[in-house]
Design a protein around this motif. Sequence first.
Motif, short mmCIF file in Angstrom:
data_model
loop_
_atom_site.label_atom_id
_atom_site.label_comp_id
_atom_site.label_asym_id
_atom_site.label_seq_id
_atom_site.Cartn_x
_atom_site.Cartn_y
_atom_site.Cartn_z
N ASN A 410 -13.97 2.22 7.99
CA ASN A 410 -15.36 2.11 7.56
C ASN A 410 -15.34 1.69 6.11
N ASP A 411 -16.48 1.38 5.55
CA ASP A 411 -16.50 0.82 4.20
C ASP A 411 -15.85 1.75 3.18
N ARG A 412 -16.15 3.04 3.29
CA ARG A 412 -15.61 3.96 2.29
C ARG A 412 -14.09 4.11 2.45
N ILE A 413 -13.64 4.21 3.69
CA ILE A 413 -12.20 4.32 3.91
C ILE A 413 -11.47 3.09 3.37
N LEU A 414 -12.04 1.91 3.59
CA LEU A 414 -11.41 0.70 3.07
C LEU A 414 -11.34 0.73 1.54
N ALA A 415 -12.45 1.07 0.92
CA ALA A 415 -12.48 1.11 -0.55
C ALA A 415 -11.49 2.14 -1.08
N GLU A 416 -11.47 3.32 -0.49
CA GLU A 416 -10.54 4.35 -0.95
C GLU A 416 -9.10 3.96 -0.65
N GLY A 417 -8.88 3.13 0.37
CA GLY A 417 -7.53 2.67 0.68
C GLY A 417 -6.93 1.87 -0.45
N TYR A 418 -7.73 1.04 -1.11
CA TYR A 418 -7.22 0.27 -2.25
C TYR A 418 -6.90 1.19 -3.42
N ARG A 419 -7.75 2.19 -3.65
CA ARG A 419 -7.46 3.14 -4.72
C ARG A 419 -6.17 3.91 -4.40
N TYR A 420 -6.05 4.31 -3.16
CA TYR A 420 -4.86 5.04 -2.70
C TYR A 420 -3.59 4.20 -2.93
N LEU A 421 -3.63 2.93 -2.56
CA LEU A 421 -2.49 2.04 -2.78
C LEU A 421 -2.14 1.96 -4.26
N MET A 422 -3.16 1.81 -5.11
CA MET A 422 -2.88 1.68 -6.54
C MET A 422 -2.31 2.97 -7.13
N GLY A 423 -2.63 4.09 -6.50
CA GLY A 423 -1.97 5.33 -6.91
C GLY A 423 -0.48 5.27 -6.67
N PHE A 424 -0.09 4.77 -5.51
CA PHE A 424 1.34 4.60 -5.23
C PHE A 424 1.96 3.55 -6.16
N ALA A 425 1.20 2.50 -6.47
CA ALA A 425 1.71 1.49 -7.41
C ALA A 425 1.95 2.12 -8.78
N HIS A 426 1.02 2.98 -9.21
CA HIS A 426 1.16 3.68 -10.48
C HIS A 426 2.45 4.51 -10.49
N SER A 427 2.64 5.29 -9.44
CA SER A 427 3.85 6.11 -9.34
C SER A 427 5.10 5.24 -9.27
N ALA A 428 5.01 4.12 -8.53
CA ALA A 428 6.17 3.24 -8.38
C ALA A 428 6.60 2.65 -9.72
N ILE A 429 5.64 2.31 -10.56
CA ILE A 429 5.99 1.77 -11.88
C ILE A 429 6.74 2.81 -12.70
N GLU A 430 6.22 4.04 -12.71
CA GLU A 430 6.90 5.11 -13.46
C GLU A 430 8.31 5.33 -12.93
N ARG A 431 8.44 5.40 -11.62
CA ARG A 431 9.73 5.74 -11.05
C ARG A 431 10.73 4.59 -11.16
N ALA A 432 10.28 3.38 -10.87
CA ALA A 432 11.22 2.24 -10.85
C ALA A 432 11.69 1.87 -12.25
N PHE A 433 10.80 1.95 -13.23
CA PHE A 433 11.13 1.44 -14.56
C PHE A 433 11.52 2.51 -15.57
N HIS A 434 11.27 3.77 -15.25
CA HIS A 434 11.45 4.78 -16.30
C HIS A 434 12.29 5.98 -15.88
N GLU A 435 12.87 5.98 -14.69
CA GLU A 435 13.77 7.06 -14.34
C GLU A 435 15.11 6.87 -15.06
N ASN A 436 15.67 7.98 -15.53
CA ASN A 436 16.94 7.92 -16.25
C ASN A 436 17.68 9.24 -16.04
N ARG A 437 18.67 9.23 -15.20
CA ARG A 437 19.40 10.46 -14.91
C ARG A 437 20.31 10.88 -16.06
N GLU A 438 20.60 9.98 -16.98
CA GLU A 438 21.40 10.34 -18.15
C GLU A 438 20.57 11.15 -19.14
N ALA A 439 19.29 10.85 -19.22
CA ALA A 439 18.37 11.58 -20.11
C ALA A 439 17.08 11.83 -19.35
#
Length: 834
Positions: A410-439
């Motif tokens: 439905n319209d709301r589910i579709l709209a929230e789906g894009y927000r939901y995806l960008m939440g994962f994109a936000h997390s993916a940026i932090e994890r992919a570019f800024h994880e450091n097991r040495e520090a």
Amino acid sequence: MYFDWDYYFRVVQSVWSFKSWPGRSRMMIKLLLWVPLTMVFNTLCFVLDYVFFPGLWRQEVKQPVFIVGHARSGTTLLHRLMSGDTQRFSYFLYWETLFPSLLQKHLIRWFGGFDKDHLGGFFERRLKAWDEKKFGQFRHIHNMSLWNSEEDQFVMRGAFVTQEWSLEMPLFEHIDIFHVDDLPERKRQRWMHHYKECVKRQLLLNGGQHTHLSKNPLMSGWVNAILETFPDAKIVVSVRNPMECIPSALKLMEGSWKAKGWKKEDYQVSLQHMAEISLESFKIPKQALAKRPQTPQLFVDYRELTTAPGATIAKVYEALDLPITADYQNYLNQQEQRETQHTSTFKYKLADYAITAERIEDELAEWFDEYDWSLSSRANLRRAWDDMMSALQMARNAIDDPKLMPPPENDRILAEGYRYLMGFAHSAIERAFHENREAPEFRNMLSPITRATIDNADAIYFYAPIDGSKAYWLRGKTHQTAHWRGEAVNDDQPKAPHYLIFEASWRDLSGDSGKLTELRPGMRIQTGRLDSSSIAVDDNGSFEILLAPERPAGFEGNFISTLKVVKHPHPEDSSVAPERYATYLTGRQLFNDWDMEEAIHFTLEPQEQTWSNRPDYTVDRAVAELQRCGEIARNQMLFWNAFWTIPMGTYGERQGSIPGVAFPRNAFNTINAASGATGGGMSTNLYAGGVFELEPDEALIVEMTVPTQPQYMGFQLANLWGESLEYGCRTGSLNRHQMTQSSDGKYRLVVAHTDPGVANWLDTTGHKEGFMAPRWAYSETPDQEVWPTISATRVAFSEVASHLPEDTVRVTPEERLHEVMARQRAVQKRFRNF
């Protein structure tokens, strides 16, 4: 039947010279006894074929299709897609290559039918078990099985003309199965005549009217001989970046030799010969086909094949002048999604081998130009960016492509789906570019801007990447902690979070694989945990926790193990060692009294401090991080869509739904302890779940009894993506501190679209459907007979009051506003950025 005695004696002589090889005796027995006996048997059966199957005299091989190209270039995928056109093509299954005679194949098929009809499939089951044991551990590299279509060059093993011996032993410098075009004319013709006889038998076995379909990377060196033997043949050449397929093939062959006990010094020369052949695998087909423009032919780009297999097959059929039937088109449509989601776990590096990138580029310069392959940093980075964007596009498709199992649209589910995806994109940026097991440093795993997995509104979810083979000190300082030990606290003074837990685990975070197979036991291992009921705190509120593979002798402080030695092998990769070292430290701070409980700031430092600047940023690192960023976002979207749909049965139970755990409508599943099968979760939690489904004039009354008081209790609502409903500006959640309890000891909550004017209202925020997630946390899981109970009753909204006890607390609009404003202040404080 032809038998190559020259190659046979070369192999015997070579094996005899391998004095230190552990497999020498076994191989000599095979060569001196088994091979001659099977040669005699095959020859007899070959002769009898013409007696028992006179149609073989008339069988023709018309317009066969040959798929060639460098090994690991997509020839298998191309072959298996085309072999789905069963109305047109005949091909060899792997077991059929083991028996070159038509008589042998018919007898085996007859016995298979007899076994099925009269023995209940006894032998078939055992053969499949052997097949899984033999090939299962290698299927992440090459999907091999007795019943899969396979390289038909293997059928020439009866003539002792096969790459089988090269897989067993490093013999590339002694026998050459690749340069068939360069063989003496008589020998070449005898080889090809035998191959043609094998093909004729396979065609007759499959009805006699089909077109032969062959896939053989080895036959990249046979193209001229093929066209000499089959003048009307059609050729398809699979092409992949040599920087990828050459090291992949070399590692595959090296792995085969290592598994059979060969040392690097034993196979180094053969590996160099194979590297030279790799370059010729590109050159020979191109040169041979350039001289024969009249031969139907097509060069297939591996990138197009793996990203758009359906369209690529259409191009192949067009080039070969083959019509696509409706049935085959349906088959391609079904395979499209499966193939585009496939990701390989087989890792390799060109730097491990003697052939250099510079030489490959020089020798195959025209290929790099034609296919836009490049060694430049600019091209590598652009390609990595494209890979990331392709993965994000697949993640976006998960919003509205029914095949990827999103919520009902439905319209709301579709709209929230894009927000939901960008939440994962936000997390993916932090994890992919800024994880450091040495520090390592802690980051939010979920938050108001990265809601997912029915996140708990009472929680700060945190994680830090670690190397579990090393030791770390975790330190923190907090306020009152008496409530951690069940003691009274001063409610007018700041307090520690109501509950705190740390969990060290081996493997990636939930959802990272993109596949439900990660739910299998053994795919993720907890190595240790510690919660607030056991954390020793100094008088000033300070505490420290040692994370290490083993507790040091005499150490009595707070400790979390980062190592667990398991008894059972990894369910998908038997090469994984039993020592599982933690790769992530995760946890939660749970808040009950939002006004007075304060978040704790942690630090995490390696026990052995060494001062070293973080290495300079490199192209290789950027490429890897760009690709990982896209993979994380894509896989999280795919996994959780599948998780809610299949095991949790959110939209109706189906095959794969977990009995008793699948989410019912306006009710709750059976309360269950956290486990990998239910998506993980906090390991001390008991969970229940369901889906509310309410019309505007309906409400749901939830009743809970809690015989044994938990460390934490909460109830959350979420949309069908798993995003928690607004809990700062709305009442999308309640915990025990926020709930009122009826005089009969029960907790009664009201799920409704509109404020019912009573306490314990859970606001749907207008969603007709959504998840309901009660949670109870116990440091020690109580006996099941004293677990909480929970039920729900759907009622008319106008009748809510009549279904509640008389002592239910009423709430005025002014009181509700005050409640929401207090919630908003608390959430802002908890997730403050500065």
